[in-house]
Design a protein around this motif. Structure first.
Motif, PDB file in Angstrom:
ATOM      1  N   PRO A   1      32.845  41.376  27.008  1.00  0.00           N
ATOM      2  CA  PRO A   1      31.921  40.555  27.780  1.00  0.00           C
ATOM      3  C   PRO A   1      32.502  40.114  29.121  1.00  0.00           C
ATOM      4  CG  PRO A   1      33.102  39.130  26.271  1.00  0.00           C
ATOM      5  CD  PRO A   1      33.639  40.542  26.070  1.00  0.00           C
ATOM      6  N   PHE A   2      33.524  40.798  29.616  1.00  0.00           N
ATOM      7  CA  PHE A   2      34.244  40.344  30.803  1.00  0.00           C
ATOM      8  C   PHE A   2      33.490  40.692  32.090  1.00  0.00           C
ATOM      9  CE2 PHE A   2      37.280  40.928  27.415  1.00  0.00           C
ATOM     10  CZ  PHE A   2      37.916  39.704  27.414  1.00  0.00           C
ATOM     11  N   ALA A   3      33.474  39.743  33.027  1.00  0.00           N
ATOM     12  CA  ALA A   3      32.787  39.943  34.309  1.00  0.00           C
ATOM     13  C   ALA A   3      33.629  40.790  35.268  1.00  0.00           C
ATOM     14  CB  ALA A   3      32.464  38.592  34.950  1.00  0.00           C
ATOM     15  N   THR A   4      34.957  40.756  35.109  1.00  0.00           N
ATOM     16  CA  THR A   4      35.846  41.522  35.986  1.00  0.00           C
ATOM     17  C   THR A   4      36.983  42.117  35.152  1.00  0.00           C
ATOM     18  OG1 THR A   4      37.357  39.686  36.462  1.00  0.00           O
ATOM     19  CG2 THR A   4      35.422  39.930  37.925  1.00  0.00           C
ATOM     20  N   TRP A   5      37.616  43.140  35.725  1.00  0.00           N
ATOM     21  CA  TRP A   5      38.811  43.687  35.088  1.00  0.00           C
ATOM     22  C   TRP A   5      39.936  42.655  35.087  1.00  0.00           C
ATOM     23  CZ3 TRP A   5      39.472  47.666  32.015  1.00  0.00           C
ATOM     24  CH2 TRP A   5      38.517  48.676  32.017  1.00  0.00           C
TER      25      TRP A   5
ATOM     26  N   ALA B   1      39.694  39.438  34.694  1.00  0.00           N
ATOM     27  CA  ALA B   1      39.470  38.564  33.537  1.00  0.00           C
ATOM     28  C   ALA B   1      39.878  39.273  32.241  1.00  0.00           C
ATOM     29  CB  ALA B   1      38.011  38.135  33.480  1.00  0.00           C
ATOM     30  N   TYR B   2      39.549  40.546  32.131  1.00  0.00           N
ATOM     31  CA  TYR B   2      39.927  41.326  30.943  1.00  0.00           C
ATOM     32  C   TYR B   2      41.447  41.379  30.797  1.00  0.00           C
ATOM     33  CZ  TYR B   2      41.007  45.350  28.035  1.00  0.00           C
ATOM     34  OH  TYR B   2      41.547  46.169  27.080  1.00  0.00           O
ATOM     35  N   TRP B   3      42.157  41.756  31.876  1.00  0.00           N
ATOM     36  CA  TRP B   3      43.614  41.911  31.793  1.00  0.00           C
ATOM     37  C   TRP B   3      44.305  40.569  31.533  1.00  0.00           C
ATOM     38  CZ3 TRP B   3      45.090  46.212  30.255  1.00  0.00           C
ATOM     39  CH2 TRP B   3      44.519  47.397  30.694  1.00  0.00           C
TER      40      TRP B   3
ATOM     41  N   ASP C   1      43.017  38.139  29.814  1.00  0.00           N
ATOM     42  CA  ASP C   1      42.742  37.892  28.402  1.00  0.00           C
ATOM     43  C   ASP C   1      43.686  38.705  27.512  1.00  0.00           C
ATOM     44  OD1 ASP C   1      40.823  36.743  26.303  1.00  0.00           O
ATOM     45  OD2 ASP C   1      40.808  38.902  25.833  1.00  0.00           O
ATOM     46  N   GLN C   2      44.082  39.886  27.975  1.00  0.00           N
ATOM     47  CA  GLN C   2      44.984  40.753  27.207  1.00  0.00           C
ATOM     48  C   GLN C   2      46.453  40.349  27.346  1.00  0.00           C
ATOM     49  OE1 GLN C   2      43.699  43.258  25.099  1.00  0.00           O
ATOM     50  NE2 GLN C   2      41.925  42.043  25.684  1.00  0.00           N
ATOM     51  N   GLY C   3      46.721  39.340  28.189  1.00  0.00           N
ATOM     52  CA  GLY C   3      48.080  38.840  28.342  1.00  0.00           C
ATOM     53  C   GLY C   3      48.843  39.405  29.527  1.00  0.00           C
ATOM     54  N   ALA C   4      48.165  40.143  30.401  1.00  0.00           N
ATOM     55  CA  ALA C   4      48.844  40.673  31.588  1.00  0.00           C
ATOM     56  C   ALA C   4      49.233  39.516  32.501  1.00  0.00           C
ATOM     57  CB  ALA C   4      47.934  41.648  32.335  1.00  0.00           C
ATOM     58  N   PRO C   5      50.460  39.541  33.021  1.00  0.00           N
ATOM     59  CA  PRO C   5      50.880  38.468  33.932  1.00  0.00           C
ATOM     60  C   PRO C   5      50.096  38.524  35.253  1.00  0.00           C
ATOM     61  CG  PRO C   5      52.766  39.715  33.119  1.00  0.00           C
ATOM     62  CD  PRO C   5      51.536  40.462  32.716  1.00  0.00           C
ATOM     63  N   GLU C   6      49.692  37.389  35.726  1.00  0.00           N
ATOM     64  CA  GLU C   6      48.929  37.273  36.973  1.00  0.00           C
ATOM     65  C   GLU C   6      49.616  37.995  38.128  1.00  0.00           C
ATOM     66  OE1 GLU C   6      45.881  36.216  39.462  1.00  0.00           O
ATOM     67  OE2 GLU C   6      45.917  35.350  37.459  1.00  0.00           O
TER      68      GLU C   6
ATOM     69  N   GLY D   1      42.254  40.837  44.291  1.00  0.00           N
ATOM     70  CA  GLY D   1      40.944  41.397  43.960  1.00  0.00           C
ATOM     71  C   GLY D   1      40.614  41.272  42.489  1.00  0.00           C
ATOM     72  N   ASP D   2      39.541  41.978  42.095  1.00  0.00           N
ATOM     73  CA  ASP D   2      39.084  41.859  40.705  1.00  0.00           C
ATOM     74  C   ASP D   2      39.612  42.977  39.809  1.00  0.00           C
ATOM     75  OD1 ASP D   2      37.515  44.074  41.238  1.00  0.00           O
ATOM     76  OD2 ASP D   2      35.611  43.053  40.973  1.00  0.00           O
ATOM     77  N   CYS D   3      40.537  43.784  40.350  1.00  0.00           N
ATOM     78  CA  CYS D   3      41.199  44.858  39.596  1.00  0.00           C
ATOM     79  C   CYS D   3      40.260  46.013  39.245  1.00  0.00           C
ATOM     80  CB  CYS D   3      41.881  44.322  38.340  1.00  0.00           C
ATOM     81  SG  CYS D   3      43.089  43.031  38.659  1.00  0.00           S
TER      82      CYS D   3
END
Length: 151
Positions: free
Chosen positions: A37-41, A43-45, A47-52, A58-60
Motif C-alpha cells: 500500500p506504499f505511496a512511494t518507493w 516509503a517502501y524501502w 518500511d523494509q529497514g533501509a537506512p535513510e 527523491g521518492d526512489c
C-alpha cells in the motif's frame, strides 16, 4: 529441476529517477510503481529497514518495467563515480522495420525516433549511413552519457 533466472538490467548512474524517466519514454516502458500500500518507493524501502542515508534524494522511483511484461526490468542504481569510458554493453533500439522495408523509409523512421529521443534528453553522437550495404543507424547518448544505438 532448475528454475530459469529472471533478467534485470542494472545501470549505474548519478541520477536514477532522471534516467528511469528517460528510459521509460525511450522504450515505451513505465516507471515501476511501488508495492501496495506504499505511496512511494522511499516509503517502501524505509518500511523494509533501509537506512535513510542510502536512499539518496527523491521518492526512489528508480526502475522501469515493460507494460506488457515481455521485456526485462531495468533498475537505475545510484553510483558514486561518474561514467568514465565507453559502455561495455549498450542497448540497440530497432525502429526501422528491418531490411524488408525500403532504405529511405527505414532512414526516415530512425531519424524520427532520434528526434523524439533528443527531445526527451538524449544527444546524437555519430551517424552510420551506408546505403550501399543497406545499413543506417545513429549512435546516441542518454542524459548521463551512456551510449545506445537507434537503427
Amino acid at each position: 529441476m532448475t528454475t530459469r533466472p529472471t533478467l534485470q538490467l542494472t545501470v549505474d548512474c548519478a541520477e536514477p529517477e532522471r534516467l528511469a524517466a528517460f528510459w521509460a519514454t525511450a522504450l515505451g516502458y513505465h516507471v515501476e510503481p511501488p508495492p501496495a500500500p506504499f505511496a512511494t518507493w522511499r516509503a517502501y524501502w524505509l518500511d523494509q529497514g533501509a537506512p535513510e542515508e542510502e536512499l539518496g534524494v527523491g521518492d526512489c522511483s528508480d526502475s522501469v518495467v515493460d507494460p506488457d511484461g515481455a521485456g526485462p526490468r531495468i533498475w537505475f542504481q545510484q553510483a558514486p563515480e561518474a561514467k568514465a569510458v565507453k559502455n561495455r554493453l549498450h542497448l540497440d533500439l530497432g525502429v526501422s522495420g528491418g531490411r524488408g522495408v525500403p532504405f529511405a523509409t527505414r532512414k526516415e523512421r530512425v531519424l524520427a525516433e532520434v528526434a523524439r529521443l533528443e527531445s526527451a534528453g538524449a544527444t546524437r553522437s555519430c551517424l552510420a549511413d551506408a546505403e550501399d550495404s543497406g545499413s543506417f543507424s545513429v549512435l546516441m547518448r542518454d542524459p548521463e552519457g551512456n551510449e545506445f544505438c537507434v537503427h
